[in-house]
Design a protein around this motif. Structure first.
Motif: not given
Length: 254
Positions: A226-247
């Motif tokens: 949510t913090t970076l959703v409107d950032n012009t220069y970066v984007e985010t996604h998640s990888e891994g499986v809970d409880p070891r899932r990370y951004v």
């Protein structure tokens, strides 16, 4: 009545049978306490059972020269009864329990009891209260030993929350989110995660390389996104499986 212990109910029974020198169908079993694994390996409690040897059958008219057919042992009679009418009644009762309608209030009560047990097992004097807002129920844990209950980077409180959510899902009808808070930890942690997101975005922009953050619970990952959703220069996604899932924060594609 002889009492025996084991890491599980089955092992306690096996220990008792070995010491008594009896087969399984020659004793009746009373479970005094089920085994408890405790939290993070703490406060483990073994299973305790009572084993009562069954009375051997008495022949009405034994004759050395012409023995009558051996009567079935009491254990076999019990086994036969369980496969007939009594067994059907037990199976019916079990089905009633397993098919009982899920209930949100019961689920919340189970979580409340679970949290009280687990904090007691950790030796932390804690007062547990709860408040619901929409589909989120927050359990406030009030204690003088907040640091022990939170753990480094919130690992302890997040682990307990994960288990509490699992407990709730087992009994509940609705898909509510269970949150645990100690003092104002969640508010402070959200501010920390927000700053982490902004700092990581600057690092990605400066280096042009992706940054892999440490594993974190879903609500904290959501804060990063949510913090970076409107950032012009970066984007985010998640990888891994809970409880070891990370951004993962990466440079935004042209």
């Amino acid at each position: 009545m002889p009492t025996f212990q084991g890491s599980t109910i089955q092992k306690a029974i096996e220990t008792g049978l070995k010491q008594l020198g009896l087969p399984r169908d020659a004793v009746s079993v009373e479970v005094v306490r089920e085994n408890k694994n405790g939290f993070l390996g703490l406060m483990r409690k073994p299973a305790i059972v009572n084993l009562k040897p069954l009375e051997p059958p008495i022949d009405a008219d034994p004759t050395p020269s012409d023995d009558p057919p051996a009567k079935p042992r009491a254990g076999k009679k019990l086994a036969t009864a369980l496969t007939d009418g009594a067994g059907k009644k037990i199976a019916s009762a079990f089905n009633d329990i397993t098919t009982k309608k899920r209930d949100n209030q019961t689920a919340l009560a189970m979580v409340q009891s679970y949290l009280e047990d687990i904090t007691t097992g950790m030796g932390i004097d804690t007062q547990v209260t709860s408040e619901r807002q929409g589909n989120t129920v927050t359990f406030q844990l009030k204690t003088d030993e907040e640091g022990l209950l939170i753990g480094k980077h919130g690992k302890i409180i997040n682990a307990i929350q994960y288990l509490a959510q699992t407990e709730f899902n087992h009994y509940a009808k609705s898909k509510w989110t269970i949150m645990l808070d100690v003092g104002d930890y969640r508010e402070r942690r959200q501010a920390t995660v927000t700053r982490l997101a902004e700092r990581t975005a600057r690092e990605v922009l400066a280096t042009g390389k992706a940054v892999y953050l440490d594993p974190m619970p879903s609500f904290e990952r959501k804060t990063i996104h949510t913090t970076l959703v409107d950032n012009t220069y970066v984007e985010t996604h998640s990888e891994g499986v809970d409880p070891r899932r990370y951004v993962v924060v990466t440079p935004k594609r042209p």
